[in-house]
Design a protein around this motif. Structure first.
Motif, PDB file in Angstrom:
ATOM      1  N   HIS A 118      40.557 -31.223   8.861  1.00  0.00           N
ATOM      2  CA  HIS A 118      39.611 -30.615   9.854  1.00  0.00           C
ATOM      3  C   HIS A 118      39.184 -29.211   9.487  1.00  0.00           C
ATOM      4  CE1 HIS A 118      42.090 -33.732  12.256  1.00  0.00           C
ATOM      5  NE2 HIS A 118      40.933 -33.785  13.000  1.00  0.00           N
ATOM      6  N   THR A 121      36.269 -29.381   6.997  1.00  0.00           N
ATOM      7  CA  THR A 121      34.883 -30.096   7.522  1.00  0.00           C
ATOM      8  C   THR A 121      34.398 -28.951   8.570  1.00  0.00           C
ATOM      9  OG1 THR A 121      36.131 -31.293   9.491  1.00  0.00           O
ATOM     10  CG2 THR A 121      35.508 -32.439   7.296  1.00  0.00           C
ATOM     11  N   TRP A 122      35.351 -28.204   9.425  1.00  0.00           N
ATOM     12  CA  TRP A 122      34.593 -27.271  10.129  1.00  0.00           C
ATOM     13  C   TRP A 122      34.138 -26.154   9.412  1.00  0.00           C
ATOM     14  CZ3 TRP A 122      35.705 -21.802  10.283  1.00  0.00           C
ATOM     15  CH2 TRP A 122      35.108 -21.298  11.353  1.00  0.00           C
ATOM     16  N   ASP A 125      30.681 -27.824   7.900  1.00  0.00           N
ATOM     17  CA  ASP A 125      29.800 -28.564   9.028  1.00  0.00           C
ATOM     18  C   ASP A 125      29.863 -27.961  10.383  1.00  0.00           C
ATOM     19  OD1 ASP A 125      28.963 -30.504   6.920  1.00  0.00           O
ATOM     20  OD2 ASP A 125      30.800 -31.910   7.850  1.00  0.00           O
ATOM     21  N   GLY A 126      30.940 -26.955  10.788  1.00  0.00           N
ATOM     22  CA  GLY A 126      30.919 -26.420  11.983  1.00  0.00           C
ATOM     23  C   GLY A 126      31.726 -27.564  12.912  1.00  0.00           C
ATOM     24  N   VAL A 127      32.176 -28.559  12.580  1.00  0.00           N
ATOM     25  CA  VAL A 127      32.870 -29.547  13.447  1.00  0.00           C
ATOM     26  C   VAL A 127      34.009 -30.006  12.668  1.00  0.00           C
ATOM     27  CG1 VAL A 127      32.856 -31.753  14.738  1.00  0.00           C
ATOM     28  CG2 VAL A 127      30.770 -30.314  14.528  1.00  0.00           C
ATOM     29  N   ARG A 129      36.887 -32.605  11.613  1.00  0.00           N
ATOM     30  CA  ARG A 129      37.337 -33.963  11.669  1.00  0.00           C
ATOM     31  C   ARG A 129      38.019 -34.286  10.563  1.00  0.00           C
ATOM     32  NH1 ARG A 129      32.287 -33.133   9.969  1.00  0.00           N
ATOM     33  NH2 ARG A 129      31.645 -34.336   8.057  1.00  0.00           N
TER      34      ARG A 129
END
Length: 182
Positions: A118, A121-122, A125-127, A129
């Motif tokens: 998580h 990916t943050w 991508d800013g999110v 997951r």
């Protein structure tokens, strides 16, 4: 998904405990690194100079660990490492590194909702997951392999700490344990 930059991944897989920057090609700044462990994968962001920022989570103890910066060798733990193909990342290079650095010290690890994948990916991508979590929720057999692998890793880490403590006692002249006598 892993892949991309296979030459870098091949060279990085050749390293064990120590990193010699002049002997191997380092990954690009902000690269999403993945080490495959027994039953699960551990993720981190390469920040340059042989350093990685990752959510330490349950890497070495039963206590949750914070987001921290460590050596590449410590991050991999002598496991093979690959660079994840993040061609469509929203944040790359220095921007991804800045995002990773902004969370150093954060200690809100949650296996299912805020783990090392998580975190990565943050950063990119800013999110946040996690494909691992998604796969475990969808396929119970995958979840059981992951849990078994994590348990084995924790037991091995605990045994290592116990042995180091016993050897330290021996070095101080205290009564040695059987493992240190040999």
């Amino acid at each position: 998904m892993t892949g991309g930059l296979p030459d870098i991944a091949r060279r990085m897989n050749a390293m064990n405990a120590e990193l010699h920057a002049n002997e191997i090609e380092l990954p690009p700044l902000g690269a999403h690194l993945v080490t495959h462990r027994a039953g699960y994968s551990h993720h981190g962001i390469y920040v340059g100079n042989g350093r990685v920022i990752h959510y330490s989570g349950f890497c070495t103890t039963l206590r949750r660990g914070p987001v921290e910066e460590v050596s590449l060798a410590r991050f991999t733990g002598a496991h093979p490492v690959v660079v994840s193909d993040e061609t469509n990342a929203r944040y790359v290079g220095r921007e991804a590194v800045q995002r990773a650095r902004s969370r150093i010290g954060e200690n809100r690890y949650r296996l299912l909702t805020n783990n090392c994948e998580h975190f990565c990916t943050w950063c990119l991508d800013g999110v946040g997951r996690s494909e691992q979590v998604r796969a475990c929720m969808k396929h119970p057999a995958i979840a059981m392999r992951a849990i078994t692998g994590m348990c084995r890793a924790l037991i091995a880490a605990s045994a290592k700490r116990t042995l180091r403590a016993a050897c330290a006692r021996r070095a101080r002249g205290e009564t040695p344990c059987n493992a240190c006598v040999a």
